[in-house]
Scaffold this active site. Structure first.
Site, PDB file in Angstrom:
ATOM      1  N   LYS A 204      48.367  52.249  51.044  1.00 30.21           N
ATOM      2  CA  LYS A 204      47.100  51.518  50.553  1.00 30.21           C
ATOM      3  C   LYS A 204      46.615  50.634  51.442  1.00 30.21           C
ATOM      4  CE  LYS A 204      50.197  49.542  47.813  1.00 30.21           C
ATOM      5  NZ  LYS A 204      50.862  48.639  46.938  1.00 30.21           N
TER       6      LYS A 204
ATOM      7  N   THR B 187      43.147  39.235  44.129  1.00 30.87           N
ATOM      8  CA  THR B 187      43.884  40.244  44.441  1.00 30.87           C
ATOM      9  C   THR B 187      45.088  40.111  44.336  1.00 30.87           C
ATOM     10  OG1 THR B 187      43.703  39.689  46.576  1.00 30.87           O
ATOM     11  CG2 THR B 187      42.234  41.198  46.281  1.00 30.87           C
TER      12      THR B 187
ATOM     13  N   GLY C  88      48.487  40.941  42.604  1.00 33.49           N
ATOM     14  CA  GLY C  88      49.042  41.885  41.666  1.00 33.49           C
ATOM     15  C   GLY C  88      48.367  43.128  41.769  1.00 33.49           C
ATOM     16  N   THR C  89      47.578  43.443  42.734  1.00 34.56           N
ATOM     17  CA  THR C  89      46.825  44.524  42.955  1.00 34.56           C
ATOM     18  C   THR C  89      47.818  45.877  43.086  1.00 34.56           C
ATOM     19  OG1 THR C  89      46.219  44.073  45.269  1.00 34.56           O
ATOM     20  CG2 THR C  89      44.533  43.683  43.931  1.00 34.56           C
ATOM     21  N   GLY C  90      48.793  45.666  44.049  1.00 34.44           N
ATOM     22  CA  GLY C  90      49.556  46.533  44.298  1.00 34.44           C
ATOM     23  C   GLY C  90      50.539  46.895  43.098  1.00 34.44           C
ATOM     24  N   CYS C  91      50.894  45.878  42.585  1.00 36.41           N
ATOM     25  CA  CYS C  91      51.993  45.969  41.222  1.00 36.41           C
ATOM     26  C   CYS C  91      50.892  46.930  40.087  1.00 36.41           C
ATOM     27  CB  CYS C  91      52.178  44.677  40.410  1.00 36.41           C
ATOM     28  SG  CYS C  91      53.053  43.617  41.622  1.00 36.41           S
TER      29      CYS C  91
HETATM   30  N1  LIG Z   1      38.852  43.823  47.723  1.00 39.28           N
HETATM   31  C1  LIG Z   1      39.342  44.818  47.252  1.00 39.28           C
HETATM   32  N2  LIG Z   1      38.449  45.467  46.456  1.00 39.28           N
HETATM   33  C2  LIG Z   1      38.710  46.864  46.066  1.00 39.28           C
HETATM   34  N3  LIG Z   1      39.942  47.553  46.190  1.00 39.28           N
HETATM   35  C3  LIG Z   1      41.051  46.697  46.853  1.00 39.28           C
HETATM   36  C4  LIG Z   1      40.659  45.322  47.381  1.00 39.28           C
HETATM   37  N4  LIG Z   1      41.859  44.699  47.869  1.00 39.28           N
HETATM   38  C5  LIG Z   1      42.849  45.866  47.530  1.00 39.28           C
HETATM   39  N5  LIG Z   1      42.326  46.835  46.849  1.00 39.28           N
HETATM   40  C6  LIG Z   1      42.712  47.927  46.579  1.00 39.28           C
HETATM   41  O1  LIG Z   1      43.921  47.432  45.689  1.00 39.28           O
HETATM   42  C7  LIG Z   1      45.165  48.300  45.722  1.00 39.28           C
HETATM   43  C8  LIG Z   1      46.229  47.551  46.119  1.00 39.28           C
HETATM   44  O2  LIG Z   1      46.128  47.832  47.808  1.00 39.28           O
HETATM   45  P1  LIG Z   1      46.819  46.638  48.650  1.00 39.28           P
HETATM   46  O3  LIG Z   1      46.822  47.003  49.854  1.00 39.28           O
HETATM   47  O4  LIG Z   1      46.303  45.133  48.405  1.00 39.28           O
HETATM   48  O5  LIG Z   1      48.182  46.314  47.720  1.00 39.28           O
HETATM   49  P2  LIG Z   1      49.412  45.342  48.119  1.00 39.28           P
HETATM   50  O6  LIG Z   1      49.323  44.594  49.291  1.00 39.28           O
HETATM   51  O7  LIG Z   1      50.660  45.850  47.490  1.00 39.28           O
HETATM   52  O8  LIG Z   1      48.821  44.233  46.875  1.00 39.28           O
HETATM   53  P3  LIG Z   1      48.659  42.917  47.119  1.00 39.28           P
HETATM   54  O9  LIG Z   1      47.523  42.547  48.000  1.00 39.28           O
HETATM   55  O10 LIG Z   1      48.454  42.302  45.737  1.00 39.28           O
HETATM   56  O11 LIG Z   1      50.163  42.169  47.566  1.00 39.28           O
HETATM   57  C9  LIG Z   1      44.809  49.320  46.968  1.00 39.28           C
HETATM   58  O12 LIG Z   1      44.060  50.626  46.003  1.00 39.28           O
HETATM   59  C10 LIG Z   1      43.780  48.939  47.695  1.00 39.28           C
HETATM   60  O13 LIG Z   1      42.774  49.653  48.005  1.00 39.28           O
HETATM   61  C1  LIG Z   2      57.544  39.165  41.098  1.00 33.67           C
HETATM   62  C2  LIG Z   2      56.391  39.815  41.764  1.00 33.67           C
HETATM   63  N1  LIG Z   2      56.448  41.039  42.284  1.00 33.67           N
HETATM   64  C3  LIG Z   2      55.758  41.543  43.142  1.00 33.67           C
HETATM   65  C4  LIG Z   2      54.723  40.788  43.647  1.00 33.67           C
HETATM   66  C5  LIG Z   2      53.799  41.378  44.828  1.00 33.67           C
HETATM   67  O1  LIG Z   2      52.632  41.908  43.979  1.00 33.67           O
HETATM   68  P1  LIG Z   2      51.388  42.119  44.526  1.00 33.67           P
HETATM   69  O2  LIG Z   2      51.936  43.000  46.023  1.00 33.67           O
HETATM   70  O3  LIG Z   2      50.660  43.323  43.466  1.00 33.67           O
HETATM   71  O4  LIG Z   2      50.570  41.203  44.732  1.00 33.67           O
HETATM   72  C6  LIG Z   2      54.636  39.468  43.356  1.00 33.67           C
HETATM   73  N2  LIG Z   2      53.804  38.559  43.868  1.00 33.67           N
HETATM   74  N3  LIG Z   2      55.557  38.878  42.432  1.00 33.67           N
END
Ligand SMILES: Nc1ncnc2c1ncn2[C@@H]1O[C@H](COP(=O)(O)OP(=O)(O)OP(=O)(O)O)[C@@H](O)[C@H]1O
Ligand SMILES: Cc1ncc(COP(=O)(O)O)c(N)n1
Length: 267
Positions: free
Chosen positions: A173, A204, A206-209
C-alpha cells in the site's frame, strides 16, 4: 449472511483496529466477529499504552468462535508479539479457514509502535505459508523485504520479494508516499497497479485496517482477488473523502458514507 472474523487489537477511540474492522465488515455486507489480541489506549493523536491479552485468552476466544460458528473469512491485524503470532497461526492451522487476510500492523498512524521488534521472522515462518493475502504499508514492506522503498518502482520490487517468501498474494500500500494513492497487488497471475486520487485530508487513522477488512468481506462474498481489492480500494478512497472530524489529530474514515449523511440521517 457471510461471517468474517477479525483477530486484532482494540482501539478505544473507534477508528482503527477491531472497531474499524467490524464497521468495515458491516458496511461490506457481512456479519463481523472479533478476537481481541491487545487493548490499546489510543486516540487520534497518540498511543498512551498497549496491554496485550494473555495468549491463553486469545486462544480461548478463537475456540469460542470456531467451535460454534462457520467462519467464511479471517482478517489478522495487530499481533504484537512473536508468542501471539505463533499461537494464532497454530489455531488457524487447527481450524483451517479458507480465506486469511493479514495486515502486518507494526506502527500506528501517530508513529507509535504497536508490535515488539523482531516479529518479522515469526510472521515469515508461521503466517506467510497460510495467509491468502498480505497487506503491508511502505514501512512494513521495507521491514519484511529488506528493501528501501524510495519510490513507486520499489513497491513492485518489494511485492515480488515478499511473494518469493511464499506468500500467495501481496498488496503493498502506497499511502505513505506522495502523489496519487498507488497500491501494487502481486498475484500468481501478475502485478496490478491500483491508483486512486490522493484525498487531501488528515483523516487517515485506520485506513489500513479498513482496507484489509473490506477486502476480507469481498473475498468472503466470493470475489476474485483483483476484484476484491479494487472494490475495497474504491471504498477506502470514498471513506476518506467523506470522513468527518473526530478528535484533534488524524480522524478516522467514514465507514458508512453509503448509509448515512454527515448528520446521521439514513440515505
Ligand atoms: N490521502 C489518501 N487518499 C486516498 N487514499 C489513501 C490516502 N492515504 C492512504 N490511502 C490509501 O489507503 C489505503 C491504506 O494505505 P496506507 O498505506 O495508509 O496503510 P496503513 O499505513 O496500513 O494505514 P494507516 O495510515 O492508517 O496506518 C491504501 O489503499 C492507500 O493507497
Ligand atoms: C489497535 C490498532 N490496530 C491497528 C492500528 C493501525 O491502524 P492503521 O494502520 O489502519 O492506522 C491501530 N492504530 N490500532
Amino acid at each position: 449472511m457471510l461471517k468474517c472474523l477479525s483477530v486484532a487489537g482494540s482501539d478505544c477511540s473507534g477508528g482503527a483496529g477491531i472497531q474499524a474492522d467490524l464497521k468495515a465488515f458491516s458496511a461490506n455486507e457481512t456479519f463481523g466477529m472479533s478476537v481481541i489480541t491487545s487493548v490499546v489506549a489510543e486516540n487520534t493523536t497518540r498511543v498512551l499504552s498497549v496491554f496485550n491479552v494473555p495468549v491463553e485468552e486469545i486462544q480461548k476466544q478463537i475456540d469460542a468462535v470456531f467451535e460454534d460458528i462457520h467462519v467464511d473469512a479471517v482478517k489478522l491485524g495487530m499481533l504484537p508479539t512473536a508468542e501471539i503470532i505463533s499461537a494464532v497461526a497454530d489455531k488457524l492451522n487447527e481450524y483451517k479457514p479458507s480465506i486469511i487476510v493479514c495486515d502486518p500492523v507494526m506502527v500506528a498512524t501517530s508513529g507509535d509502535a504497536l508490535s515488539e521488534g523482531g516479529t518479522v521472522s515469526t510472521m515469515r515462518e508461521k503466517l506467510f505459508p497460510i495467509v491468502t493475502l498480505l497487506t503491508p504499508n511502505i514501512p512494513e514492506a521495507e521491514a519484511i523485504s529488506g528493501l528501501e522503498i524510495k519510490n513507486e518502482n520499489y513497491m513492485e520490487k518489494a511485492a515480488r520479494i515478499i511473494m518469493d517468501m511464499g506468500v500467495k498474494n501481496v498488496l503493498v500500500k502506497g499511502g505513505h508516499l506522495t502523489g496519487d494513492a498507488v497500491d501494487y497487488l502481486c498475484t500468481p497471475e501478475g502485478v496490478h497497479k491500483l491508483a486512486c486520487k490522493r484525498v487531501d485530508s488528515p483523516n487517515t487513522h485506520g485506513t489500513g485496517c479498513t482496507l484489509s477488512s473490506a477486502i476480507t468481506a469481498n473475498l468472503a462474498h466470493g470475489m476474485d482477488m483483483l476484484s476484491a481489492v479494487t472494490k475495497a480500494k474504491n471504498y477506502i478512497t470514498e471513506a476518506i473523502e467523506k470522513s468527518f472530524t473526530v478528535g484533534k489529530g488524524h480522524s478516522p474514515v467514514n465507514h458508512f458514507y453509503d448509509y448515512y449523511d454527515l448528520k446521521g440521517t439514513v440515505l
